[in-house]
Write a protein that holds these residues in place. Structure first.
Motif, short mmCIF file in Angstrom:
data_model
loop_
_atom_site.label_atom_id
_atom_site.label_comp_id
_atom_site.label_asym_id
_atom_site.label_seq_id
_atom_site.Cartn_x
_atom_site.Cartn_y
_atom_site.Cartn_z
N VAL A 68 0.85 -1.21 0.00
CA VAL A 68 0.00 0.00 0.00
C VAL A 68 0.88 1.26 0.00
N ILE A 69 1.91 1.26 0.86
CA ILE A 69 2.79 2.44 0.94
C ILE A 69 3.53 2.62 -0.39
N ALA A 70 3.99 1.51 -0.98
CA ALA A 70 4.69 1.59 -2.27
C ALA A 70 3.76 2.18 -3.32
N TYR A 71 2.50 1.76 -3.27
CA TYR A 71 1.53 2.31 -4.23
C TYR A 71 1.36 3.81 -4.03
N ILE A 72 1.26 4.25 -2.76
CA ILE A 72 1.12 5.69 -2.49
C ILE A 72 2.34 6.43 -3.04
N LYS A 73 3.53 5.86 -2.79
CA LYS A 73 4.77 6.52 -3.25
C LYS A 73 4.83 6.57 -4.79
N GLN A 100 2.51 9.26 -5.80
CA GLN A 100 3.09 10.57 -5.50
C GLN A 100 4.19 10.94 -6.50
N SER A 101 4.97 9.94 -6.94
CA SER A 101 6.06 10.24 -7.87
C SER A 101 5.52 10.82 -9.17
N LYS A 102 4.27 10.46 -9.48
CA LYS A 102 3.65 10.97 -10.72
C LYS A 102 2.94 12.29 -10.47
N ASN A 103 2.91 12.71 -9.21
CA ASN A 103 2.19 13.94 -8.86
C ASN A 103 3.07 14.91 -8.08
N GLY A 104 4.33 14.99 -8.49
CA GLY A 104 5.23 15.98 -7.88
C GLY A 104 6.07 15.46 -6.74
N GLY A 105 5.92 14.17 -6.41
CA GLY A 105 6.70 13.61 -5.30
C GLY A 105 8.10 13.21 -5.74
N ASP A 106 8.82 12.52 -4.83
CA ASP A 106 10.18 12.07 -5.14
C ASP A 106 10.15 10.98 -6.20
N ALA A 107 11.31 10.77 -6.83
CA ALA A 107 11.42 9.69 -7.82
C ALA A 107 11.05 8.36 -7.17
#
Ligand code: HEC
Length: 219
Positions: free
Chosen positions: A176-181, A184-191
């Motif tokens: 679940v956390i990997a999915y959130i990350k 997020q990477s596609k929405n301005g988060g870290d790589a």
């Protein structure tokens, strides 16, 4: 006639008593062995001397890099240890299938509050039934949140949010956390760093070592 019968019975009783009380000669070996392989193990028993190894010990330590069953993913963060949450790093990687499973689980367990768009506008909050604003994972406040902190939130809960340790096991929480990350990477988060590993895991190194042990045994 009766006398003879009584003497015979007395003799029989005495014989049985003597045979069953033969305590001075305890037999340690079975009389008949029906399955010799089971009585005398062909494998080396634990704690017996073993000529195949330089230190003669049959009980071996696990191969370097071995991971206990069910402990493939880190789950050691202690509740409230926020320093550990923030400095935690992991080399855990997830396949596309696992990330899809992470999304499925997120939509079931987290989407009701955090929204299936991860914007904190899940139906429970949007309808006004849940007063506390769930984290908006698109918000700058959460975009760079350390994964350890996120994992801890899923495991122990955070303020108004309850723990999901009873619904999701460690692997499911990580998916679940990997999915959130990933989201997020596609929405301005870290790589995104949770994608499937290209380097071989340590277990690949263990295989040749096991082959060596086998080779020694057959000699
Ligand atoms: C009942 C509503 C609800 C559900 C369901 C829910 N959360 Fe939350 N979550 C919240 C609220 C409210 C907050 C904000 C807590 C705060 O900061 O006070 C929050 C915060 C978070 C945070 C930020 C933690 C932090 O340290 O600030 C993460 C990460 C998180 N949730 C992940 C999840 C995951 C993963 C799931 C599903 C397993 C989930 N949440 C399910 C309500 C919910």
């Amino acid at each position: 006639m009766n006398k003879i019968k009584n003497i015979l019975i007395a003799c029989l009783v005495m014989t049985v008593a003597l045979v069953s009380c033969d305590s001075g000669n305890i037999r340690r070996t079975p009389g008949h062995i029906y399955a010799p392989d089971m009585t005398y193990s062909r494998a080396y028993d634990a704690y017996t001397s073993n000529p195949n190894f330089a230190d003669s010990m049959t009980s071996r330590l696990p191969v370097t890099g071995a991971i206990a069953r069910g402990h493939m993913l880190p789950d050691h963060l202690r509740e409230g240890d926020t320093t550990a949450y923030k400095t935690f790093t992991t080399t855990a990687r997830f396949s596309a299938d696992e990330l899809n499973e992470g999304r499925r689980l997120f939509n079931i367990y987290c989407g009701i509050c955090h929204g299936t768009n991860l914007d904190g506008q899940g139906p429970l909050f949007a309808s006004g039934k849940f007063a506390s604003m769930p984290a908006n994972f698109k918000d700058a406040k959460y975009l760079h949140m350390p994964v350890g902190q996120m994992f801890a939130a899923a495991k122990y809960g955070k303020n108004m949010m309850g723990s999901y340790a009873a619904q999701l096991d460690a692997k499911q929480r990580w998916m679940v956390i990997a999915y959130i990350k990933q989201f997020q990477s596609k929405n301005g988060g870290d790589a995104f760093t949770f994608g499937e590993a290209t380097a071989k895991p340590d277990s690949a190194k263990a295989a040749p070592m096991m082959a060596k042990v086998e080779e020694k045994k057959t000699k």
